[in-house]
Design an enzyme around this catalytic site. Structure first.
Site, short mmCIF file in Angstrom:
data_model
loop_
_atom_site.label_atom_id
_atom_site.label_comp_id
_atom_site.label_asym_id
_atom_site.label_seq_id
_atom_site.Cartn_x
_atom_site.Cartn_y
_atom_site.Cartn_z
N LYS A 11 -0.06 -4.24 -6.87
CA LYS A 11 0.80 -5.52 -7.57
C LYS A 11 0.52 -6.86 -7.05
O LYS A 11 0.06 -7.10 -5.92
CB LYS A 11 2.35 -4.76 -7.52
CG LYS A 11 2.56 -3.65 -8.29
CD LYS A 11 4.03 -3.32 -8.30
CE LYS A 11 4.28 -2.04 -9.06
NZ LYS A 11 5.88 -1.79 -9.08
N TYR A 51 4.89 -1.66 -19.57
CA TYR A 51 6.31 -1.04 -18.89
C TYR A 51 7.22 -0.71 -20.21
O TYR A 51 8.54 -0.70 -19.97
CB TYR A 51 6.80 -2.05 -17.88
CG TYR A 51 6.41 -2.17 -16.72
CD1 TYR A 51 6.57 -0.83 -15.91
CD2 TYR A 51 5.51 -2.99 -15.92
CE1 TYR A 51 5.86 -0.84 -14.56
CE2 TYR A 51 4.98 -2.99 -14.66
CZ TYR A 51 5.23 -1.59 -14.01
OH TYR A 51 4.79 -1.71 -12.69
N PHE A 59 16.31 -4.86 -15.25
CA PHE A 59 15.39 -5.49 -14.56
C PHE A 59 14.00 -5.84 -15.33
O PHE A 59 12.93 -6.44 -14.82
CB PHE A 59 15.03 -4.85 -13.27
CG PHE A 59 14.55 -3.41 -13.41
CD1 PHE A 59 13.03 -3.17 -13.70
CD2 PHE A 59 15.22 -2.39 -13.00
CE1 PHE A 59 12.70 -1.71 -13.72
CE2 PHE A 59 14.93 -1.12 -13.37
CZ PHE A 59 13.62 -0.67 -13.85
N ARG A 87 2.27 9.55 -5.50
CA ARG A 87 3.54 9.27 -5.42
C ARG A 87 4.07 9.45 -4.09
O ARG A 87 4.69 8.78 -3.62
CB ARG A 87 4.63 10.11 -6.43
CG ARG A 87 4.16 10.04 -8.04
CD ARG A 87 4.58 8.71 -8.60
NE ARG A 87 5.88 8.34 -8.12
CZ ARG A 87 6.56 7.43 -9.09
NH1 ARG A 87 5.90 6.38 -9.71
NH2 ARG A 87 7.76 7.40 -8.77
N THR A 93 10.48 4.10 -4.65
CA THR A 93 10.56 2.75 -5.26
C THR A 93 11.10 1.68 -4.41
O THR A 93 10.59 0.54 -4.14
CB THR A 93 11.45 2.69 -6.72
OG1 THR A 93 11.02 4.19 -7.18
CG2 THR A 93 11.27 1.63 -7.48
N ARG A 104 4.53 1.76 0.54
CA ARG A 104 5.82 1.00 0.42
C ARG A 104 6.73 0.89 1.87
O ARG A 104 7.12 -0.44 1.88
CB ARG A 104 6.70 1.52 -0.75
CG ARG A 104 5.95 1.47 -2.07
CD ARG A 104 6.73 2.08 -3.20
NE ARG A 104 6.35 1.86 -4.49
CZ ARG A 104 6.73 2.32 -5.56
NH1 ARG A 104 7.42 3.43 -5.64
NH2 ARG A 104 6.30 1.78 -6.99
N ASN A 114 7.21 -4.06 -4.84
CA ASN A 114 6.86 -2.85 -3.86
C ASN A 114 5.46 -2.54 -3.64
O ASN A 114 5.17 -1.26 -3.46
CB ASN A 114 7.72 -1.79 -4.29
CG ASN A 114 7.68 -1.38 -5.83
OD1 ASN A 114 6.53 -1.83 -6.67
ND2 ASN A 114 8.50 -0.32 -6.08
N HIS A 117 1.90 0.60 -7.99
CA HIS A 117 2.25 1.57 -9.19
C HIS A 117 1.53 2.92 -8.95
O HIS A 117 0.28 2.71 -8.99
CB HIS A 117 2.28 0.80 -10.53
CG HIS A 117 2.43 1.68 -11.72
ND1 HIS A 117 3.56 2.18 -12.30
CD2 HIS A 117 1.56 2.48 -12.18
CE1 HIS A 117 3.36 2.99 -13.17
NE2 HIS A 117 2.18 3.34 -13.42
N GLU A 128 -1.78 5.81 -19.35
CA GLU A 128 -2.04 4.73 -18.61
C GLU A 128 -3.28 4.30 -18.15
O GLU A 128 -3.83 3.50 -18.22
CB GLU A 128 -0.93 4.80 -17.24
CG GLU A 128 0.45 4.83 -17.47
CD GLU A 128 1.21 5.00 -16.33
OE1 GLU A 128 2.52 4.99 -16.39
OE2 GLU A 128 0.74 5.14 -15.05
P1 IDP Z 1 8.20 3.62 -9.51
O1 IDP Z 1 7.28 2.37 -9.62
O2 IDP Z 1 8.59 4.12 -8.41
O3 IDP Z 1 7.78 4.64 -10.40
P2 IDP Z 1 10.21 2.94 -11.78
O4 IDP Z 1 11.67 3.24 -11.71
O5 IDP Z 1 9.18 3.59 -12.85
O6 IDP Z 1 9.78 2.95 -10.28
O7 IDP Z 1 10.21 1.38 -11.92
C1 IDP Z 1 9.13 0.36 -12.12
C2 IDP Z 1 9.08 -0.68 -11.38
O8 IDP Z 1 10.14 -1.48 -11.66
C3 IDP Z 1 9.40 -0.55 -9.64
O9 IDP Z 1 7.96 -0.13 -9.13
C4 IDP Z 1 9.70 -1.97 -9.39
O10 IDP Z 1 8.62 -2.61 -9.24
C5 IDP Z 1 10.61 -2.39 -10.59
N1 IDP Z 1 12.00 -1.69 -10.37
C6 IDP Z 1 12.59 -0.76 -10.42
N2 IDP Z 1 13.84 -0.69 -10.06
C7 IDP Z 1 14.42 -1.99 -9.79
C8 IDP Z 1 15.36 -2.59 -9.64
O11 IDP Z 1 16.52 -2.23 -9.56
N3 IDP Z 1 15.35 -3.77 -9.48
C9 IDP Z 1 14.33 -4.58 -9.78
N4 IDP Z 1 12.89 -4.02 -9.91
C10 IDP Z 1 13.06 -2.68 -9.96
MG MG Z 2 7.45 4.51 -12.60
#
Ligand code: IDP
Ligand code: MG
Length: 140
Positions: A11, A51, A59, A87, A93, A104, A114, A117, A128
């Site tokens: 990212k 997304y 968010f 993962r 996350t 992470r 973070n 992805h 994807e």
């Molecule tokens: P993941 O990347 O671990 O699969 P997801 O729930 O799919 O997590 O969320 C996608 C991305 O959205 C996260 O990697 C992060 O960059 C962002 N994100 C997720 N939850 C939050 C939040 O509560 N606040 C701000 N950004 C978030």
């Molecule tokens: Mg995800």
């Protein structure tokens, strides 16, 4: 066990801090092989499309802003159980909850920034990967 492909994105927080090589070293130290890779600067429309599953989340707007705030590196990773395996080495996350030694845990700045992805299922990995790569660009 199944041999799989998964989509990875390094990212904008990772490209900004010049740590894509450090993250790739962790990927390559696992059982995963980087079989496609390119650097892109996503448009807002591309980030929103990628997304789209999160469109209703609070968010979403900020996430799309963040993902277009600088270059990303998109990758295809291949290996045994690549989807779940990546993962695992990514970590949770929210970096506060990410296990020690995960990408992470070591590199993420925040729950949003973070660093990486990774696809969350084999079905989503297929979608994807085809979002970013043609078959010609994937060299296993
Ligand atoms: P993941 O990347 O671990 O699969 P997801 O729930 O799919 O997590 O969320 C996608 C991305 O959205 C996260 O990697 C992060 O960059 C962002 N994100 C997720 N939850 C939050 C939040 O509560 N606040 C701000 N950004 C978030
Ligand atoms: Mg995800």
């Amino acid at each position: 066990m199944a041999f799989q492909k998964t989509l990875s994105i390094l990212k904008p927080d990772a490209t900004r801090r010049n740590i894509t090589g450090k993250i790739n070293a962790k990927i390559e130290a696992s059982n995963l092989r980087i079989i496609a890779q390119k650097r892109l600067h996503l448009s807002i429309a591309q980030a929103q499309a990628f997304y789209a599953v999160h469109a209703e989340r609070a968010f979403f707007g900020e996430l799309c802003q963040f993902m277009t705030s600088g270059p990303v590196v998109v990758q295809v990773l291949e290996g045994e159980e690549a989807v779940a395996g990546y993962r695992d080495i990514m970590g949770a996350t929210n970096p506060t909850n990410a296990a020690e030694g995960t990408i992470r845990s070591e590199f993420a700045e925040s729950i949003e920034a973070n660093s990486v992805h990774g696809s969350d299922s084999v079905e989503n990995a297929v979608k994807e990967i085809s979002f970013f790569f043609s078959e010609l660009e994937i060299v296993g």
